[in-house]
Design a protein around this motif. Structure first.
Motif, PDB file in Angstrom:
ATOM      1  N   GLY A 153      51.415  35.055  29.203  1.00 26.04           N
ATOM      2  CA  GLY A 153      51.401  34.217  30.889  1.00 26.04           C
ATOM      3  C   GLY A 153      49.342  34.768  30.648  1.00 26.04           C
ATOM      4  O   GLY A 153      48.801  34.046  31.358  1.00 26.04           O
ATOM      5  N   GLY A 154      49.338  36.018  30.223  1.00 25.47           N
ATOM      6  CA  GLY A 154      47.982  36.635  30.266  1.00 25.47           C
ATOM      7  C   GLY A 154      46.974  35.876  29.692  1.00 25.47           C
ATOM      8  O   GLY A 154      45.617  35.342  30.063  1.00 25.47           O
ATOM      9  N   TRP A 155      47.306  35.782  28.798  1.00 26.95           N
ATOM     10  CA  TRP A 155      46.356  35.253  27.436  1.00 26.95           C
ATOM     11  C   TRP A 155      46.282  33.864  28.167  1.00 26.95           C
ATOM     12  O   TRP A 155      44.802  32.766  28.110  1.00 26.95           O
ATOM     13  CB  TRP A 155      47.211  35.021  26.490  1.00 26.95           C
ATOM     14  CG  TRP A 155      47.134  35.775  25.169  1.00 26.95           C
ATOM     15  CD1 TRP A 155      47.425  37.027  25.360  1.00 26.95           C
ATOM     16  CD2 TRP A 155      45.973  36.266  24.462  1.00 26.95           C
ATOM     17  NE1 TRP A 155      47.763  38.145  24.406  1.00 26.95           N
ATOM     18  CE2 TRP A 155      46.124  37.754  23.895  1.00 26.95           C
ATOM     19  CE3 TRP A 155      44.576  35.582  24.198  1.00 26.95           C
ATOM     20  CZ2 TRP A 155      44.616  38.060  23.393  1.00 26.95           C
ATOM     21  CZ3 TRP A 155      43.417  36.664  23.518  1.00 26.95           C
ATOM     22  CH2 TRP A 155      43.664  38.049  22.476  1.00 26.95           C
ATOM     23  N   LEU A 156      47.055  33.205  28.599  1.00 29.15           N
ATOM     24  CA  LEU A 156      47.312  31.617  28.700  1.00 29.15           C
ATOM     25  C   LEU A 156      46.250  31.493  30.222  1.00 29.15           C
ATOM     26  O   LEU A 156      45.886  30.468  30.726  1.00 29.15           O
ATOM     27  CB  LEU A 156      48.323  30.672  29.273  1.00 29.15           C
ATOM     28  CG  LEU A 156      48.441  29.469  29.633  1.00 29.15           C
ATOM     29  CD1 LEU A 156      47.595  28.862  29.122  1.00 29.15           C
ATOM     30  CD2 LEU A 156      49.447  28.998  30.424  1.00 29.15           C
ATOM     31  N   ALA A 157      46.540  32.441  31.406  1.00 31.76           N
ATOM     32  CA  ALA A 157      45.903  32.629  32.122  1.00 31.76           C
ATOM     33  C   ALA A 157      43.972  32.963  32.657  1.00 31.76           C
ATOM     34  O   ALA A 157      43.622  32.326  33.049  1.00 31.76           O
ATOM     35  CB  ALA A 157      46.571  32.900  33.767  1.00 31.76           C
ATOM     36  N   GLY A 158      44.091  33.334  31.121  1.00 34.58           N
ATOM     37  CA  GLY A 158      42.881  34.032  30.685  1.00 34.58           C
ATOM     38  C   GLY A 158      41.635  33.008  30.870  1.00 34.58           C
ATOM     39  O   GLY A 158      40.982  32.625  31.285  1.00 34.58           O
ATOM     40  N   ALA A 159      42.631  32.400  29.742  1.00 31.95           N
ATOM     41  CA  ALA A 159      41.612  31.498  28.871  1.00 31.95           C
ATOM     42  C   ALA A 159      41.643  29.809  30.222  1.00 31.95           C
ATOM     43  O   ALA A 159      40.517  29.703  30.401  1.00 31.95           O
ATOM     44  CB  ALA A 159      42.673  31.026  28.160  1.00 31.95           C
ATOM     45  N   VAL A 160      42.338  30.191  31.212  1.00 31.46           N
ATOM     46  CA  VAL A 160      42.278  28.804  32.702  1.00 31.46           C
ATOM     47  C   VAL A 160      40.935  29.318  33.087  1.00 31.46           C
ATOM     48  O   VAL A 160      39.802  28.180  33.427  1.00 31.46           O
ATOM     49  CB  VAL A 160      43.306  29.101  32.993  1.00 31.46           C
ATOM     50  CG1 VAL A 160      43.146  27.660  34.483  1.00 31.46           C
ATOM     51  CG2 VAL A 160      44.819  28.192  32.037  1.00 31.46           C
TER      52      VAL A 160
END
Length: 500
Positions: free
Chosen positions: A296-303
């Motif tokens: 989720g951190g990878w996804l949230a960071g990209a968002v």
């Protein structure tokens, strides 16, 4: 588009399918004719009453084409709600219905003129989040609905960028509208390409998911003819979710999905409620808090990075968040909390008081929405965590992950649309598309298909919303429906407690 779901759950007679196809096409043609007779044309006056529309030069023709076209289009879509004969047939028929609407003037609302003026403001170095299009000096202000001429833009910076580019490349009002429609069609095509993969991941027949999501009259009238930015936002959301469903836990895929979802939020803020459920789809392997933070951190960071870059590149920073506060300036009974507020006010007047309940109930609805979103996410999280210790854990988690994430996202969008301060017909397309690919049982689709069919008849070709002329009866009917749903939910909850 060959897939194992080409055989319908129940037989669809060729005659019935052909009748639905060409009845819908006739409906789309009639709506296009009605649009040219009295749609949301640039110089068309804003309708203040149904009587005024009837007395207009082409009033009877406009209303006749709208009524007949809407009945044919909605009836044809509804008749195959259990699924088209095949996915290929569904795609071809939906495309056939869209063809005449591609040549229609703006239908169902005048929002596209707001888009153009907001894009023009940005090209002139004026932030559409600081002033309305009238104060910015847009040369086409007269085409914008009066209620939105002095209102800051509620849309994200990525869409303002697209609107500005359409203005620069279009060379004028007509050219900008054509390009915005091209952008909307591109978003719709992206959504159409994502539907089969998402439906197969959940085990839903593509022929049904595609039919419900693409042939819905709201799509042709509002996303294509109306050129609404919801088409772009929805396409980006579905693409981001498809990437996560296919490649969970892969850092590169998580970044791609995050960029797509971030751009969706930067088009329309409603996409933000999908993000927590996208995180559920991003986790690979066992569902633990550590895995959630990792993937989720990878996804949230990209968002977040996407939102930051778009805000900086456009020079609009975070001013667009403030514009969202004005999206509820319109008050119509089609928003359930607003309708209940109207009824409370009516009752207060009878008792000699003016409670001014609408603002209070709108705030209460937003609080309830937050609670529901948290509850929906927690239910999905606990359901997936519950599979950690069962046999064939990897297989079961892989099968459950897309279904839990997509159902949760669809329900979250449905709750957001229903509890928002304002509801416009095209808002229903967001939950419709997600739930169409996530709902396995055909019988369970009725609860979101039927409201979409009703929403399809609310807007006249010139953008007049019938809710404006049915305030009291509509508010009473909507309040009665809210009470009935609340009582039914309470009775089911009580029954469940007694059963346990």
């Amino acid at each position: 588009m060959s897939e194992p779901d080409a055989v319908p759950d129940g037989p669809v007679r060729p005659v019935a399918a052909a009748l639905a196809r060409y009845a819908g096409l006739a409906g789309a043609v009639l709506l296009t004719v009605g649009g040219w007779l009295g749609g949301a044309l640039p110089d068309a006056p804003v309708t203040t009453s149904l009587g005024g529309l009837w007395r207009a030069p082409h009033g009877p023709g406009v209303l006749g084409c709208w009524l007949a076209g809407t009945v044919l289009l909605v009836g044809a879509w509804w008749s195959l709600r259990w699924g088209a004969p095949s996915a290929r047939w569904a795609y071809l028929t939906a495309g056939l219905w869209l063809l005449p609407l591609l040549g229609a003037p703006p239908l169902g609302s005048r929002d596209v003129y707001s888009y153009v003026c907001q894009g023009w403001s940005w090209t002139q170095g004026v932030s559409p989040y600081q002033v309305g299009v009238a104060a910015a000096g847009c040369p086409w202000t007269d085409t914008v609905s009066p209620i939105w001429r002095d209102t800051p833009a509620p849309y994200g910076p990525f869409f303002v960028l697209l609107a500005g580019l359409a203005v620069l490349a279009g060379g004028g009002l007509a050219g900008a509208i054509v390009l915005l429609r091209v952008i909307a069609v591109a978003g719709l095509l992206l959504a159409a390409l994502c539907l089969p993969g998402l439906a197969r991941a959940v085990g839903v027949p593509t022929r049904r998911a595609a039919w419900l999501a693409l042939a819905c009259p709201l799509v042709g009238v509002h996303l294509v003819a109306g050129a609404h930015n919801d088409a772009v936002g929805l396409g980006l959301v579905l693409f981001g979710l498809l990437v996560l469903v296919r490649k969970p836990g892969k850092p590169r895929a998580l970044v791609v999905a995050g960029v797509s979802l971030g751009l969706a939020v930067a088009v329309k803020a409603v996409a933000v409620v999908v993000l927590p459920f996208a995180v559920l789809a991003a986790v690979l392997g066992r569902y633990t808090w550590r895995a959630l933070l990792r993937d989720g951190g990878w996804l949230a960071g990209a968002v977040l990075a996407t939102l930051l870059v778009v805000s900086l590149v456009t020079g609009l920073r975070l001013g667009w968040v403030e514009g969202l506060a004005h999206s509820g300036d319109s008050q119509q009974w089609t928003s359930p909390p607003t309708a209940v507020g109207f009824v409370v006010d009516y009752a207060g007047v009878l008792l000699g008081r003016e409670p001014h309940a609408v603002p209070v109930l709108r705030v209460a609805a937003l609080v309830l929405l937050v609670v529901l979103l948290v509850a929906l996410w927690w239910r999905g999280w606990t359901a997936l965590r519950g599979l950690n210790d069962v046999r064939q854990r990897v297989v079961r988690i892989a099968a459950a992950r897309p279904r839990v994430a997509l159902v949760g996202a669809g329900l979250a969008l449905a709750a957001t649309v229903l509890l928002a301060p304002v509801f416009h017909p095209w808002y229903a397309i967001w939950p419709l598309a997600l739930l169409a690919v996530a709902t396995r049982s055909p019988a369970r689709t009725v609860w979101f298909v039927a409201p979409s069919a009703v929403a399809s008849v609310l807007a006249l070709p010139d953008g007049t919303n019938l809710a404006r002329f049915t305030k009291a009866p509509g508010a009473i009917l909507m309040t009665a429906l809210v009470v009935a749903v609340a009582v039914g939910a309470a009775l089911r909850a009580a029954g469940s407690r007694r059963a346990t």
